[in-house]
Write a protein that holds these residues in place. Sequence first.
Motif, PDB file in Angstrom:
ATOM      1  N   CYS A   1       0.959  -1.109  -0.112  1.00 13.16           N
ATOM      2  CA  CYS A   1       0.048   0.226  -0.173  1.00 13.16           C
ATOM      3  C   CYS A   1       1.373   1.377  -0.207  1.00 13.16           C
ATOM      4  O   CYS A   1       2.020   1.176   0.244  1.00 13.16           O
ATOM      5  CB  CYS A   1      -0.822  -0.355   0.980  1.00 13.16           C
TER       6      CYS A   1
ATOM      7  N   THR B   1      -0.030   3.987   1.834  1.00 12.90           N
ATOM      8  CA  THR B   1       0.733   4.161   3.392  1.00 12.90           C
ATOM      9  C   THR B   1       2.202   3.232   3.974  1.00 12.90           C
ATOM     10  O   THR B   1       2.807   4.038   4.449  1.00 12.90           O
ATOM     11  CB  THR B   1      -0.695   3.055   4.380  1.00 12.90           C
TER      12      THR B   1
ATOM     13  N   HIS C   1       0.026  -3.671   5.488  1.00  9.15           N
ATOM     14  CA  HIS C   1      -1.555  -4.048   6.418  1.00  9.15           C
ATOM     15  C   HIS C   1      -2.609  -4.770   5.532  1.00  9.15           C
ATOM     16  O   HIS C   1      -3.442  -4.493   6.147  1.00  9.15           O
ATOM     17  CB  HIS C   1      -1.560  -3.481   7.037  1.00  9.15           C
TER      18      HIS C   1
ATOM     19  N   CYS D   1      -7.249  -3.275   2.162  1.00 10.25           N
ATOM     20  CA  CYS D   1      -6.953  -1.458   2.357  1.00 10.25           C
ATOM     21  C   CYS D   1      -7.456  -0.720   0.859  1.00 10.25           C
ATOM     22  O   CYS D   1      -8.500   0.171   1.233  1.00 10.25           O
ATOM     23  CB  CYS D   1      -5.785  -1.279   2.715  1.00 10.25           C
TER      24      CYS D   1
HETATM   25 ZN   LIG Z   1      -3.405   0.451   3.243  1.00 12.02          ZN
END
Ligand SMILES: [Zn+2]
Length: 326
Positions: free
Chosen positions: A35, A37, A57, A141
């Motif tokens: 991701c 992030t 995640h 996500c």
């Molecule tokens: Zn994410």
Amino acid sequence: MVLDRPGTALREVELPAPEPGLGQVVVAVNACGVCRTDLHVVDGELPDPKLPLVPGHQVVGRVAVGGERFGVGDRVGVPWLGWTCGECRYCLSGRENLCDRARFTGYHLDGGYAELVAADERYCFPVPEGYDDLQAAPLLCAGLIGYRALRLAGEADRLGLYGFGASAHIVTQVARHQDRRVFALTRTGDEEAQGFARELGAEWAGDALHPPPEELDSAIVFAPVGDLVPAALAAVAKGGVVVCAGIHMSDIPSFPYELLWGERVLRSVANLTRRDGEEFMELAPRVRVRTEVEAFALGEANEALARLRAGRIRGAAVLEIGSLRA
Ligand SMILES: [Zn+2]
Ligand SMILES: [Zn+2]
């Protein structure tokens, strides 16, 4: 794959198997999505990560050490929201995504760039049938946050998506299923992303810093680029909503009040609640969301991150970790 210090490459290392804490299961990871992030954590744009840290995640795997809710062999997803306090004003009002003491997977807690991960089973989700592990990972996500952002964008008929990566490619499919019209706004000259957006049902795709061919009712900004915020505000009609979906963004330049005037709304979306997860995992198979993934081996995590940083991923990047074991 371990991050020792922000701004450095991940290091492949042999760690002891995680011991499940109270309320935790241990999951044998089959796939873990990569991701944006994760990039912000690795690049040091988010404060105070656990160090050393196993990032990741968007975990899909099978329970190896069971708990009360999930037994050995169950297929589960481990998302970003890893733990909340359950007693603050946010937790008590259905907004656990804003919990002051929330702990996030792959940031405060070791995540899924690994063969095994321990996770609080109350925050894990069952993974819908009909998706193999690689295709399911981006739902965790990119899909979930995209879905929450889409909900916060309101009843928009004409929806603009700024940045056409993993989230936007899923949101486009959900939005088309809801009979919305999708306009994709990408980096200047990114014809590959624009073509990909059109294949998935966007009726128009073009450069983000130029106005789309007609007014938008709402827009979601996925790209971490503050310059896009005034551009999106200028593109939405009166009463329109601009949702910033990323956890980190470069500074937003100042802009004339006129861009906000007319009851336009500018807001962010932060994290997810367990309810978002349950709703989206139920919705994805009904929409027949199809995720397009580029697979990397676990040891290629640095390369996957570099490709994502350069905008050179079509759909979502996913680490393929133990699917043979499944
Ligand atoms: Zn994410
Ligand atoms: Zn709380």
